[in-house]
Design an enzyme around this catalytic site. Structure first.
Site, PDB file in Angstrom:
ATOM      1  CG  ASN A  99      -1.726   1.262   1.362  1.00  0.00           C
ATOM      2  OD1 ASN A  99      -2.659   1.511   0.621  1.00  0.00           O
ATOM      3  ND2 ASN A  99      -1.336   2.116   2.331  1.00  0.00           N
ATOM      4  CB  SER A 151      -3.820   4.649  -9.112  1.00  0.00           C
ATOM      5  OG  SER A 151      -4.433   5.891  -9.383  1.00  0.00           O
ATOM      6  N   GLY A 399     -20.939  -7.831 -67.237  1.00  0.00           N
ATOM      7  CA  GLY A 399     -20.096  -8.502 -68.214  1.00  0.00           C
ATOM      8  C   GLY A 399     -20.703  -9.759 -68.798  1.00  0.00           C
ATOM      9  CG  ASP A 502     -31.801  -1.797 -64.302  1.00  0.00           C
ATOM     10  OD1 ASP A 502     -31.495  -0.735 -63.725  1.00  0.00           O
ATOM     11  OD2 ASP A 502     -30.980  -2.504 -64.895  1.00  0.00           O
ATOM     12  CD1 TRP A 503     -36.496   0.852 -59.908  1.00  0.00           C
ATOM     13  CD2 TRP A 503     -37.652   2.072 -61.361  1.00  0.00           C
ATOM     14  NE1 TRP A 503     -37.797   0.401 -59.890  1.00  0.00           N
ATOM     15  CE2 TRP A 503     -38.541   1.132 -60.761  1.00  0.00           C
ATOM     16  CE3 TRP A 503     -38.168   2.948 -62.318  1.00  0.00           C
ATOM     17  CZ2 TRP A 503     -39.887   1.047 -61.085  1.00  0.00           C
ATOM     18  CZ3 TRP A 503     -39.514   2.874 -62.639  1.00  0.00           C
ATOM     19  CH2 TRP A 503     -40.351   1.933 -62.028  1.00  0.00           C
ATOM     20  CG  ASN A 504     -28.492   2.917 -64.065  1.00  0.00           C
ATOM     21  OD1 ASN A 504     -28.381   4.132 -64.120  1.00  0.00           O
ATOM     22  ND2 ASN A 504     -27.455   2.107 -64.100  1.00  0.00           N
ATOM     23  CG  HIS A 507     -30.918   1.721 -68.651  1.00  0.00           C
ATOM     24  ND1 HIS A 507     -30.021   1.277 -69.578  1.00  0.00           N
ATOM     25  CD2 HIS A 507     -30.556   1.154 -67.468  1.00  0.00           C
ATOM     26  CE1 HIS A 507     -29.140   0.468 -68.988  1.00  0.00           C
ATOM     27  NE2 HIS A 507     -29.449   0.385 -67.718  1.00  0.00           N
ATOM     28  CB  ILE A 522     -27.521   2.544 -73.364  1.00  0.00           C
ATOM     29  CG1 ILE A 522     -27.338   2.296 -71.858  1.00  0.00           C
ATOM     30  CG2 ILE A 522     -26.486   3.525 -73.875  1.00  0.00           C
ATOM     31  CD1 ILE A 522     -26.002   1.664 -71.499  1.00  0.00           C
ATOM     32  N   GLY A 525     -28.866  -4.196 -70.962  1.00  0.00           N
ATOM     33  CA  GLY A 525     -28.310  -5.422 -71.525  1.00  0.00           C
ATOM     34  C   GLY A 525     -29.248  -6.603 -71.350  1.00  0.00           C
ATOM     35  CD  GLN A 734     -27.018  12.591 -12.983  1.00  0.00           C
ATOM     36  OE1 GLN A 734     -27.554  12.568 -11.885  1.00  0.00           O
ATOM     37  NE2 GLN A 734     -26.628  11.489 -13.612  1.00  0.00           N
TER      38      GLN A 734
END
Length: 873
Positions: A99, A151, A399, A502-504, A507, A522, A525, A734
């Site tokens: 201690n 401590s 692809g 396909d809401w891209n 297109h 476009i 695909g 608090q």
């Protein structure tokens, strides 16, 4: 343990026992029968001077109470003399309480070597010498209990105590090692990190605090650890002020990099969230547990990767299951989107679009790709990309595609899709990522279709990985095709096909397509893909989709709506057709290396299968009983009624806004709900849901919230028991004492349907975020009327999930916000409530638009002027 812990016959050495903690330890052990060596040099708190007075007084107090004790005035640096004193007077030593300590506080910049050296000699060297001298005696006796005093400064660090912190944490390492070495001989070592009023703390804590932190609140824990019945060994305990707790080491699950790859600082930085995320934590208890993940990783071999693709992380990843559904309308719309029934009097193709066809309605078999691919795109849009795949959709091209039907699709079904990253190939500058998707009838468990989607990822290769199959497949023979079908696509073909999911905007939106270098939008695909399937079925199976088995293609070039497709077919066998598709106007091959497999006989209907076991997550949902609030189970008021009562209380006590001045977010679980208590703005309010930025967030179960507000549970006990988590401004919590003043009789009598609200437009719990967001917008426009001139448009918002409509008129200052609809809007913006919330939190409208989360009808320019919504919450 017995009713009273006694230490009769035991001999204890307590260093630094003349005052404070040491004195309390010595008095307590002596009162329980221990013979105590009271060691104290009698020096100052900084290590200067020497006196026997302190130790003599403690010995006198022990003897006056009927105990046995002897004083010792040696420095702990002469630990052997202290231990010898115990042996000389009591013939043994059983307990060591290290201690003794001093302070030499100073900022690191001003710290001298003497400051450093003195702290080390007293705390570390002294503890070592006392313990080392007693160690063989304890081993020989087969009993020993050792306490080291650390401590909070050692465990967590503290300004101005670099020397002290180092020493105190060093004692933890010493104790943990002695715990291992002494265990077989029943010699145990533990650590306490106390906080108590003493001469060492009186310089850093207010006097009223040190007076309250009595050393006597620490010693009982020490006594338990020193008792012969205690089997605690190697533990670390925080103790003080009536609080006692055991600590353990915790670490994140971390990130593992398989060996053989180039581990760069950038790779580490990209994985920083995983490295530091304690959401998944482990608790190593020894050096074996600490080194376990390292040893496990030594047996790994990396497949490589780079900043865009981490093959080790991504390959083999299984996506969470997704459930979708379709019906005859979806099948018909898809068939029209890929050119079917261009001649509405053609009975062969009419069966793909007319549900009451005399020969029976059929699903065009290529539709099997649509729900599977849309499911994957939905995951990506939600940010649920496979780990290790760190590229955006802007790098991706579709692809290759493989689709196989295990049986003809039914006219309507609920589907479950299970996806997995099957292969990743390094193609030099670029990469291929192959995702396998299995589609099941969600109700029967029967597998219906298999898809393999190969994505071409630009600029993502080059790590030297496996290149994949080298030779081309499905190459047409060097002869004229056996059959050719020519069909001109419609100018609006892409607009029609996109309705299948396909809401891209690539297109549909000319501006968006132009940004990617295309003269106009476009064609998908997969729309060309569907045309090819129709052409082959028409040529070789009289347009009967039931004969279709599979298709594999490579997408070679883009198609523009309105161009003419020419599908060339070579019959390799009765069941296999080699296919190539061209655009006549540009003499470009758009689909290559393609083959379609057909059944030579109609496949027999499969017997009705047994329902397959659902995924674990679904099974758990199905088997678990619905979560019902605890109060509801007992027929009492629930959290909604409590918050309604809180809302009424706030209305009656508007002075709370000035006193409290904070916004609180309550996150309740079991069942989940969230509430916002605003005691900072206006007259104060209570709203269901998370509204605005909270100063303080409280996370607890519904049952604990009800217990807390009814006075049955103490908030502090919930907090220290880990049942109440507080984040943000912890001190603000608090100020919620008034919650216990809510009249419980009023809560119990509250109408069940009543829900607290912050605005008249958000009266029900299903209102979503829109009411609060548009209310905040109205307030912003009032403060900043110039915003209207920047936009100068009437905008109609259509919000879904939950549904609501809003009109924002910015044609003149200051502008206005109203709920409902209005004719003449320059643009109509359709988006989900959660996406509106994302806009209000700062997400760019263009990002939502590109992810098809924001639909714009009318003037697209308006979507680029939604900055007035930014940071509303």
């Amino acid at each position: 343990m017995g009713n009273e812990l006694r230490f009769d016959g035991r001999v204890a050495i307590v260093t630094g026992a003349g005052q404070g903690l040491g004195r309390a330890h010595a008095l307590l052990l002596a009162s329980r029968g221990a013979k105590v060596v009271v060691n104290d040099l009698g020096g100052s708190a900084t290590g200067g001077g020497k006196s026997s007075e302190a130790a003599d007084k403690v010995v006198a107090d022990i003897k006056a109470a009927g105990g046995e004790a002897v004083a010792n005035y040696d420095s702990v640096e002469e630990g052997g003399k202290i231990v010898q004193a115990a042996l000389d007077h009591f013939k043994r030593v059983d307990i060591i309480i290290n201690n003794a300590g001093i302070l030499r506080d100073s900022s690191f910049q001003k710290m001298t070597e003497q400051d450093w050296e003195l702290i080390y000699r007293v705390h570390v060297l002294g503890a070592f010498r006392v313990t080392h001298a007693a160690w063989p005696h304890m081993r020989d006796a087969g009993f020993g209990r050792i306490i080291f005093t650390s401590s909070a400064a050692g465990l967590y660090g503290n300004f101005g105590q670099a020397n002290y912190s180092t020493a105190k944490l060093g004692l933890v390492g010493l104790a943990r090692t002695l715990a291992i070495e002494g265990a077989k001989k029943n010699v145990f070592a533990n650590v306490i990190a106390p906080i108590a009023g003493s001469r060492l703390t009186e310089t850093i804590l207010p006097k009223e605090v040190t007076d309250a932190l009595k050393p006597e609140y620490v010693s009982p824990l020490v006594a338990v650890l020193c008792h012969e019945e205690s089997q605690e060994n190697g533990g670390i305990f925080e103790v003080g002020g009536g609080f006692m707790s055991k600590l353990r080491w915790q670490r994140t699950e971390g990130a593992r990099f398989k060996l053989g790859r180039n581990i760069t600082p950038e790779l580490v930085q990209r994985n920083w969230e995983r490295i530091t995320d304690f959401g998944k934590a482990t608790f190593p208890e020894d050096i074996t547990g600490a080194t376990q993940p390292v040893m496990e990783n030594l047996g790994t071999k990396s497949r490589g990767g780079n900043e865009l693709i981490d093959v080790d992380e991504a390959l083999g990843f299984e996506f969470p299951p997704i459930t979708t559904s379709y019906d005859e309308k979806d099948l018909s719309l898809y068939a029209l989107g890929v050119g079917a029934a261009r001649d509405p009097l053609n009975p062969k193709e009419l069966r793909f679009v007319y549900e009451n066809h005399g020969d029976g309605f059929q699903a065009l078999p290529s539709y099997a790709v649509v729900p599977a691919v849309n499911a994957v795109l939905k995951l990506v849009a939600e940010g649920k990309q496979a780990p290790g795949l760190n590229y955006g959709l802007d790098r991706v091209l579709h692809g290759e595609q493989y689709t196989e039907l295990l049986r003809p699709l039914p006219p309507h079904a609920k589907l479950r899709h299970q996806g997995k990253v099957k292969d990743i190939f390094d193609k030099g500058k670029n990469a291929l990522v192959v995702t396998d998707i299995r589609t099941f009838n969600a109700e029967t468990g029967e597998e219906l279709a298999r898809n393999e989607m190969t994505l071409f990822v630009r600029g993502a290769g080059g790590w030297g990985g496996e290149r994949g199959p080298a030779s081309d497949i499905n190459v047409p023979p060097e002869r004229a095709p056996d059959a050719v079908v020519t069909e001109k696509t419609q100018e609006n073909q892409a607009l029609l096909y996109r309705l299948s999911g396909d809401w891209n905007p690539l297109h549909a939106d000319p501006e968006f397509a132009g940004a990617f270098g295309f003269p106009k939008p476009i064609l998908h695909g997969l729309c060309t893909y569907g045309h090819v399937v129709r052409h082959v079925l028409k040529t070789f199976r009289d347009s009967d989709g039931r004969f279709f088995k599979s298709i594999k293609v490579r997408f070679a070039e883009s198609v523009f709506p309105g161009e003419t497709l020419q599908t060339e077919m070579w019959k390799e066998s009765d069941s296999r057709i080699i296919v190539r598709c061209k655009v006549l106007e540009r003499e470009k091959v758009v689909i290559s290396n393609a083959a379609i497999e057909l059944h030579t006989e109609l496949p027999k209907a499969a017997p009705a299968p047994k329902a397959a076991p659902a995924p674990k997550a679904e099974a758990a949902q199905a088997s678990a009983a619905p979560v019902v609030p605890a109060a509801a189970q007992q027929g009492g008021p629930g959290s909604a009624e409590v918050f309604a009562a809180i809302g009424r209380y706030v209305q009656k006590h508007s002075e709370l806004v000035g006193k409290v001045a904070n916004v609180y977010h309550f996150k309740l679980s079991q069942p989940d709900s969230s509430w916002t208590l605003d005691l900072k703005n206006g007259q104060g309010s209570v709203t269901q849901g998370a509204v605005g930025k909270a100063d303080c967030t409280l996370d607890l179960t519904d049952a604990d919230f009800l217990a807390m507000t009814s006075g049955k549970a103490d908030p502090q006990k919930l907090y220290f028991g880990g049942k109440l988590k507080v984040s943000g401004n912890v001190m603000a919590s608090q100020k919620l004492n008034f919650l216990t003043k809510i009249d419980q009789k009023e809560v119990a009598e509250a109408p069940k349907a009543e829900a607290p609200h912050a605005a008249d437009t958000a009266k029900s719990s299903g209102a979503g975020s829109a009411p609060a967001i548009f209310k905040a917008l109205q307030e912003r426009l009032a403060k900043s009327p110039e915003l209207a001139a920047e936009v100068n448009a009437l905008i109609q918002f259509k919000i879904t999930a939950p549904e609501s409509t809003w009109v924002v008129d910015l044609r003149s200052a200051p502008g206005s916000v109203t709920q409902g609809t209005q004719a003449g809007a320059a643009a109509t913006l359709t988006l989900a409530d959660e996406e509106l919330l994302a806009l209000a939190k700062g997400t760019a409208a263009q990002e939502l638009y590109q992810r098809s989360k924001l639909r714009v009808d009318g003037e697209v320019r308006v979507a680029h002027r939604l900055g007035f919504l930014k940071n509303l919450v």
